[in-house]
Design an enzyme around this catalytic site. Structure first.
Site, PDB file in Angstrom:
ATOM      1  NE  ARG A 131      -4.322  -1.263   1.144  1.00 12.65           N
ATOM      2  CZ  ARG A 131      -5.733  -1.528   1.733  1.00 12.65           C
ATOM      3  NH1 ARG A 131      -5.576  -1.532   3.350  1.00 12.65           N
ATOM      4  NH2 ARG A 131      -6.699  -1.544   1.217  1.00 12.65           N
ATOM      5  CD  GLN A 177      -2.964   6.333  -3.019  1.00 15.78           C
ATOM      6  OE1 GLN A 177      -3.494   7.046  -3.762  1.00 15.78           O
ATOM      7  NE2 GLN A 177      -2.567   6.398  -1.740  1.00 15.78           N
ATOM      8  CG  ASP A 202      -5.361  -0.800  -2.551  1.00 15.45           C
ATOM      9  OD1 ASP A 202      -5.677  -1.988  -2.121  1.00 15.45           O
ATOM     10  OD2 ASP A 202      -5.029  -0.075  -1.481  1.00 15.45           O
ATOM     11  CB  SER A 242      -8.470   0.579  -1.524  1.00 19.74           C
ATOM     12  OG  SER A 242      -7.842   0.681  -0.421  1.00 19.74           O
ATOM     13  CE1 TYR A 301      -4.121  -3.008   6.114  1.00 21.38           C
ATOM     14  CE2 TYR A 301      -1.558  -3.097   5.744  1.00 21.38           C
ATOM     15  CZ  TYR A 301      -2.804  -3.052   5.502  1.00 21.38           C
ATOM     16  OH  TYR A 301      -3.171  -3.303   4.212  1.00 21.38           O
TER      17      TYR A 301
HETATM   18  P1  NAD Z   1      -8.805  -3.072   7.073  1.00 19.43           P
HETATM   19  O1  NAD Z   1      -9.715  -3.506   6.100  1.00 19.43           O
HETATM   20  O2  NAD Z   1      -7.703  -3.768   7.439  1.00 19.43           O
HETATM   21  O3  NAD Z   1      -9.575  -2.473   8.721  1.00 19.43           O
HETATM   22  C1  NAD Z   1     -10.758  -1.831   8.753  1.00 19.43           C
HETATM   23  C2  NAD Z   1     -10.402  -0.719   9.790  1.00 19.43           C
HETATM   24  O4  NAD Z   1     -10.946  -1.465  11.036  1.00 19.43           O
HETATM   25  C3  NAD Z   1      -9.064  -0.182  10.033  1.00 19.43           C
HETATM   26  O5  NAD Z   1      -9.232   1.034   9.953  1.00 19.43           O
HETATM   27  C4  NAD Z   1      -8.710  -0.833  11.277  1.00 19.43           C
HETATM   28  O6  NAD Z   1      -8.141   0.345  11.936  1.00 19.43           O
HETATM   29  C5  NAD Z   1     -10.260  -0.904  11.944  1.00 19.43           C
HETATM   30  N1  NAD Z   1     -10.162  -1.629  13.206  1.00 19.43           N
HETATM   31  C6  NAD Z   1      -9.438  -2.757  13.273  1.00 19.43           C
HETATM   32  N2  NAD Z   1      -9.693  -3.453  14.773  1.00 19.43           N
HETATM   33  C7  NAD Z   1     -10.572  -2.397  15.126  1.00 19.43           C
HETATM   34  C8  NAD Z   1     -11.245  -2.490  16.439  1.00 19.43           C
HETATM   35  N3  NAD Z   1     -11.143  -3.444  17.383  1.00 19.43           N
HETATM   36  N4  NAD Z   1     -12.280  -1.559  16.728  1.00 19.43           N
HETATM   37  C9  NAD Z   1     -12.453  -0.406  15.720  1.00 19.43           C
HETATM   38  N5  NAD Z   1     -11.869  -0.525  14.556  1.00 19.43           N
HETATM   39  C10 NAD Z   1     -10.778  -1.492  14.330  1.00 19.43           C
HETATM   40  O7  NAD Z   1      -8.141  -1.525   6.787  1.00 19.43           O
HETATM   41  P2  NAD Z   1      -8.254  -0.887   5.441  1.00 19.43           P
HETATM   42  O8  NAD Z   1      -9.647  -0.154   5.039  1.00 19.43           O
HETATM   43  O9  NAD Z   1      -7.885  -1.856   4.108  1.00 19.43           O
HETATM   44  O10 NAD Z   1      -7.167   0.249   5.461  1.00 19.43           O
HETATM   45  C11 NAD Z   1      -6.429   0.333   6.618  1.00 19.43           C
HETATM   46  C12 NAD Z   1      -5.140   1.403   6.380  1.00 19.43           C
HETATM   47  O11 NAD Z   1      -4.332   1.320   5.294  1.00 19.43           O
HETATM   48  C13 NAD Z   1      -5.594   2.895   6.649  1.00 19.43           C
HETATM   49  O12 NAD Z   1      -5.021   3.570   7.213  1.00 19.43           O
HETATM   50  C14 NAD Z   1      -5.797   3.237   5.008  1.00 19.43           C
HETATM   51  O13 NAD Z   1      -5.865   4.573   4.921  1.00 19.43           O
HETATM   52  C15 NAD Z   1      -4.576   2.834   4.685  1.00 19.43           C
HETATM   53  N6  NAD Z   1      -4.533   2.516   3.189  1.00 19.43           N
HETATM   54  C16 NAD Z   1      -3.285   3.025   2.384  1.00 19.43           C
HETATM   55  C17 NAD Z   1      -3.504   2.968   1.189  1.00 19.43           C
HETATM   56  C18 NAD Z   1      -2.252   3.596   0.538  1.00 19.43           C
HETATM   57  O14 NAD Z   1      -1.479   4.204   0.920  1.00 19.43           O
HETATM   58  N7  NAD Z   1      -2.147   3.013  -0.819  1.00 19.43           N
HETATM   59  C19 NAD Z   1      -4.315   2.400   0.544  1.00 19.43           C
HETATM   60  C20 NAD Z   1      -5.610   1.726   0.967  1.00 19.43           C
HETATM   61  C21 NAD Z   1      -5.342   2.019   2.582  1.00 19.43           C
END
Ligand code: NAD
Length: 374
Positions: free
Chosen positions: A122, A127, A130, A133, A226
Site C-alpha cells: 500500500r 494506489q 489497490d 481498497s 494497520y
Molecule cells: P482494514 O480493512 O484492514 O480494517 C478496517 C478498519 O478497522 C481499519 O481502519 C482498522 O483500524 C479498524 N479496526 C481494526 N480493529 C478495530 C477495533 N477493534 N475497533 C475498531 N476498529 C478497528 O483496513 P483498510 O480499510 O484496508 O485500511 C487500513 C489502512 O491502510 C488505512 O490507514 C488506510 O488509509 C490505509 N491504506 C493505505 C493505502 C495506500 O497508501 N495506498 C491504500 C489503502 C488503505
C-alpha cells in the site's frame, strides 16, 4: 509472439464480477496483447460479449486456461482450473492465501507465477492497483444501503405536513476504506453519523466527512498503518464507551478488521440486547467471523427485534462498477510488465516482489510458506 491474456467465467457461487471489462480489453490490445475470453464471462456483471470488441473468443473455459500466458481472475482458481493452465503461466487475482492451501500448493507444483492482489504493497505508486481498497469502498457503500432498506425509519430528517421526522442515527465501527465510504454514504442519505476506529489517525478523516468521532481513549496504531490487536484492558475500556453508542444507534455498520486475523469481536450479545427493536446491524466483517457475536455469514439473525445482517461478497452485489474498478486495478498492475506486447516482469520492482505468491515452484510469500509447512 504477443502475450495472451485470458479471463474465464467465475465459478465460485454467487460471484458475479468479471476480471476483464471491455474498456480494459481495449487498452490491453493497444499495448499489443492478445486477449482471449470465455463467452459469457462478463454476462453476470452486465458486460455482454458484444461489448468486448477487441477480444478473441475461446469455445470454452478450458481453451482459455490452456492458452493463457496471463490469466486474470477475481476469485482464486480451483485446483482443477490450475491443473489446466500451462506450466509457467502467470495468474493474477484474489488468491486468499490464508484460506486456500490446496490451491497454493497446486500453483506451486504447476510452477505457476501467481500474484495475489491482497499482497500489493500500500504505497502511493500502487494506489491505482489497490483492489482491496476499490472493493472495500463498494462494500462500505452497499452496507449502508442494506441498513437503510432494512430500517423501519427514514435516514434523513423530513419536515412534512404530517410533522417532523427525526433523522436516523448511524454508527460506523472501523473507519478504513470501507468504513469511510459507509460514513460518506450514510451522510449523503441524511443520517446523523458517528464513527469509531482504534487508529487515532482516522479521527480527522471521520470529521472531514461530517461525522462525529467516538473517543474511547484507546489507540491501537500498529505497523504499516494497520491496527494491532488490543489488550484485554484496552478492549474493556473501548467496550464501555462503544456499548452506549451502539444502544443509541438506529443502524450500526461494522467494518473492523485486522489483516491476516479473524475479525475483532466488538459487539457482544449484551450490547445487542441494549439496542432498540427495529434497529439494524450490518456486519461487513461477517466473512472473517464478524464484528458482532451474533452475526452469521450469509444470514439475517433477528435478536430482540434487532436485525443482524451478515452479508457475503458485497462487491458482487454491485458487479458492474466492481468489475470496472477491479479490471482497472489489474491493468495498472500489469501494464508496467507489458513491453511491445511481450511480458517482461521487473523482479526488482517491490510491487511484483511483494505481491508474488508462487514462482518457479516456490511459495514466495513467507507467512503462506510457514502456514503450509506448519
Ligand atoms: P482494514 O480493512 O484492514 O480494517 C478496517 C478498519 O478497522 C481499519 O481502519 C482498522 O483500524 C479498524 N479496526 C481494526 N480493529 C478495530 C477495533 N477493534 N475497533 C475498531 N476498529 C478497528 O483496513 P483498510 O480499510 O484496508 O485500511 C487500513 C489502512 O491502510 C488505512 O490507514 C488506510 O488509509 C490505509 N491504506 C493505505 C493505502 C495506500 O497508501 N495506498 C491504500 C489503502 C488503505
Amino acid at each position: 509472439m504477443p502475450v495472451t491474456i485470458g479471463a474465464v467465467r467465475e465459478i465460485a457461487p454467487n460471484e458475479t464480477r468479471v476480471a476483464l471489462v471491455p474498456e480494459v480489453v481495449e487498452k490491453l490490445a493497444l499495448a499489443g496483447a492478445r486477449v482471449l475470453i470465455e463467452p459469457g464471462a462478463g454476462a453476470r456483471a452486465y458486460f455482454p460479449d458484444s461489448l468486448y470488441k477487441k477480444a478473441e473468443w475461446a469455445t470454452c473455459a478450458g481453451e482459455v486456461l490452456a492458452a493463457a500466458d496471463v490469466l486474470l481472475t477475481v476469485q482464486p482458481l480451483s485446483v482443477d482450473q490450475i491443473q489446466q493452465l500451462k506450466s509457467g503461466a502467470v495468474v493474477i487475482g484474489f488468491m486468499q492465501p490464508h484460506a486456500r492451501k490446496a490451491e497454493v500448493k497446486a500453483l506451486r507444483d504447476r510452477r505457476i507465477t501467481s500474484f495475489s492482489v491482497e499482497l500489493i504493497p500500500r504505497i502511493s505508486r500502487a494506489q491505482s492497483m489497490d483492489a482491496l481498497s476499490s472493493q472495500a469502498a463498494i462494500a462500505g457503500y452497499k452496507a449502508v444501503l442494506i441498513a437503510a432498506s432494512h430500517l423501519p425509519k427514514f435516514f434523513p430528517m423530513l419536515t412534512t405536513a404530517a410533522g417532523t421526522i427525526r433523522p436516523s442515527q448511524v454508527l460506523v465501527i472501523g473507519a478504513g476504506v470501507a468504513g469511510l465510504q459507509a460514513i460518506a454514504t450514510a451522510r449523503r442519505l441524511g443520517a446523523v453519523v458517528e464513527a469509531y476506529d482504534v487508529r487515532g489517525a482516522t479521527k480527522e478523516q471521520v470529521k472531514s466527512l461530517g461525522a462525529r468521532f467516538v473517543d474511547t481513549g484507546v489507540s491501537a496504531e500498529g505497523a504499516g498503518g494497520y491496527a494491532r490487536e488490543l489488550t484485554a484492558e484496552e478492549k474493556a475500556k473501548q467496550q464501555e464507551v462503544l456499548d452506549s453508542r451502539i444502544a443509541a444507534a438506529d443502524a450500526v455498520v461494522t467494518t473492523a478488521s485486522v489483516p491476516g486475523r479473524p475479525a475483532p469481536k466488538i459487539i457482544s450479545r449484551s450490547a445487542v440486547q441494549r439496542m432498540r427493536p427495529g434497529s439494524v446491524l450490518v456486519d461487513v466483517a461477517a466473512e472473517q467471523g464478524g464484528n458482532c457475536e451474533l452475526t452469521r455469514a450469509g444470514e439475517v439473525v433477528v435478536h430482540n427485534g434487532v436485525n443482524i445482517i451478515g452479508p457475503v461478497n458485497l462487491p458482487a452485489q454491485l458487479a458492474y462498477n466492481a468489475s470496472e474498478m477491479y479490471a482497472r486495478n489489474l491493468l495498472n498492475f500489469l501494464k508496467p510488465a507489458l513491453d511491445k506486447g511481450e511480458l517482461k516482469i521487473d523482479w526488482t520492482d517491490e510491487v511484483f516482489v511483494q505481491s508474488c505468491l508462487t514462482h518457479e515452484g516456490v511459495v514466495k510469500h513467507e507467512p503462506t510458506l510457514k502456514a503450509l509447512e506448519g
